[in-house]
Design an enzyme around this catalytic site. Sequence first.
Site, PDB file in Angstrom:
ATOM      1  N   ASP A 285       0.927  -1.170  -0.031  1.00  0.00           N
ATOM      2  CA  ASP A 285       0.096   0.121  -0.012  1.00  0.00           C
ATOM      3  C   ASP A 285       0.679   1.204  -0.153  1.00  0.00           C
ATOM      4  OD1 ASP A 285      -2.649   1.321   0.389  1.00  0.00           O
ATOM      5  OD2 ASP A 285      -1.871   2.062   2.301  1.00  0.00           O
TER       6      ASP A 285
ATOM      7  N   GLU B  59       1.079  -0.402  -5.168  1.00  0.00           N
ATOM      8  CA  GLU B  59      -0.054   0.488  -5.152  1.00  0.00           C
ATOM      9  C   GLU B  59       0.723   1.801  -5.154  1.00  0.00           C
ATOM     10  OE1 GLU B  59      -2.777   3.558  -4.160  1.00  0.00           O
ATOM     11  OE2 GLU B  59      -1.627   2.897  -2.506  1.00  0.00           O
TER      12      GLU B  59
END
Length: 618
Positions: A297, A350
């Site tokens: 993330d 990401e």
Amino acid sequence: MKNNIDIYLFHRGEHRKTYDFLGVHYSEEKTIFRTWAPNAKKIELVGDFNNWIGVPMVKINNEGIWEVEVKNVRKLDRYKYKIESQKGLVQYKSDPYGIYSEKRPNTASVVYKIEDFLWKDKKWMGKKHFSKDKPLNIYEVHLGSWKQKENREFLNYKELAKELVKYVKSMNYNCVEILPINEHPLDDSWGYQGTGFFSTTSRYGTPEDFMYFVNYLHCNEIGVILDWVPGHFCKDEHGLYLFDGTPTYEYSWDLLRENHEWGTANFDFSRNEVRSFLISNALYWLKEFHIDGLRVDAVANIIYLDYGKKSHPNLKNEYGENINLSGINFLRELNRVIKKEVPRAITIAEESTAWYGVTKLENENGLGFDYKWNMGWMNDTLSYIKEDPIFRGGNHKKLTFPMLYAYSENYILPFSHDEVVHGKKSLINKIPGTLEEKLGNLKALYGYMITQPGKKLQFMGNEFAHYLEWRFYEELEWKITKEAPGKYIKRFVKDLNKIYLKEKALWEKDSSWDGFQWIDGNNESTSVISYYRKGKKIEDDLIIIINFSGVNWEKYRIGVNKKIKYKEILNSNKNIYGGHDEGNKNIYFSEKVGWHGFHYSIELMIPAFSVFILKGEY
């Protein structure tokens, strides 16, 4: 001797199984507790086993590892570290290396030892399933709100495993990605603001229950990717923040430490012990829980010193750039170690900027990830689909421009949870028009996604046109799968996914420019695009035609490269998908009529907001 080696590797940033050294190590005879708190003045262990009256811990080296051995500890006893700072501040901290925790809102760590789990996924674990020339169709899931019990209680990991496998296989996904399941205090954070990085959240059961979950999915040929958050952590008092009264896991400089956008603290990647902590944590999930991959993330928050911050002249590295060199080195080391120690696993970034080389190898100046979410494609595509069809011609490049960089990285095309929260609307409600027009547009959108280069990710509920934005506190609106448009979209996505898994042209050359060829990408006046997806064998090639306009094109001609028969393998306008069966010919014969630069062509009736997939019969 073993402890000396552990200590040495930990402080060098090279320990790969810190969870076997630090944390709690339980046995019926004695239990050992260890933690790292380099600037603590005093630490006491408190818990159920001593009526929460402190037992002093001993500092066993100058770099701040503390240890105590305790008898009469029972499995499931709760405990914390009572840490006194050099300034006299006393805090009760949960164990950074604890593998189990109390269910929120309680915050203690729990004495736990994972019993020998009987894994049955040897066949699955012997292969790498999601390499670049294989299909990867991901169903993104938040376990707490996918389905719930009637009283809104969570399903446990075992119940979720059986329900998910049945559903995911029926919908022709071959992988699930789970929003973070490390322990976290606030449901609203969806797991992205953690306190227990090694602790499988107790919301849904025990660590063994989660092992059952992964094992069950593997035995049914479903992969499991875990959303992993190594960039930052929440600032709740019982967690990592100012662990020994001073910055320990986080940067000491407040400009680097404080993540004001998310109300969190950023990990200090320049600190050896933090790298040992984080890389061990990645391996913990991949090795001990058989996870198939990590979706990392907020990579931009790791690689830029000033990400999400106001500009500041001191937020520069030694070369005067805003690049976080220690963050870059951490990511490269993470991917290097995973490829060496768990070669079957994949890593996914990401990363929301145009950073070059996210999926390139380290010797190519890359970060070493296997895949990157294509956020540019997602933003352009959703921006286009929000437009009134009358004005889409003026925005046609939003459909075609992403092909200019489609092979610059190894991409995953995501319609994730981030796109259906915080006032952004559900996917079907981003689209203008009547309900029927929304339905047609959504099918065209999904057809476009599945047939473009790149692997796929859909957030739960997208597959049946979930009408409301995602709400983490309640289950999806399953009732709408029984009625229009939900049942039509669900059937369409099911069949579209089946085609994706079956047809090699849609994934065999995902990392090669010769896997795609425009037939016509420039027809702004009709908002119709057409292209080839190509496999290694010509008989696997597919033709895709998508009409993003509200007009039925009665005699629409496209060029083709062979004088053969073409079979229709998908028509989104069929009545089983909520359409009117217009344009449904099933078979098309090419003619020797030059078109679009090809020697042959076929003529079709293309209904409004529709997608066709054709395959040649050789």
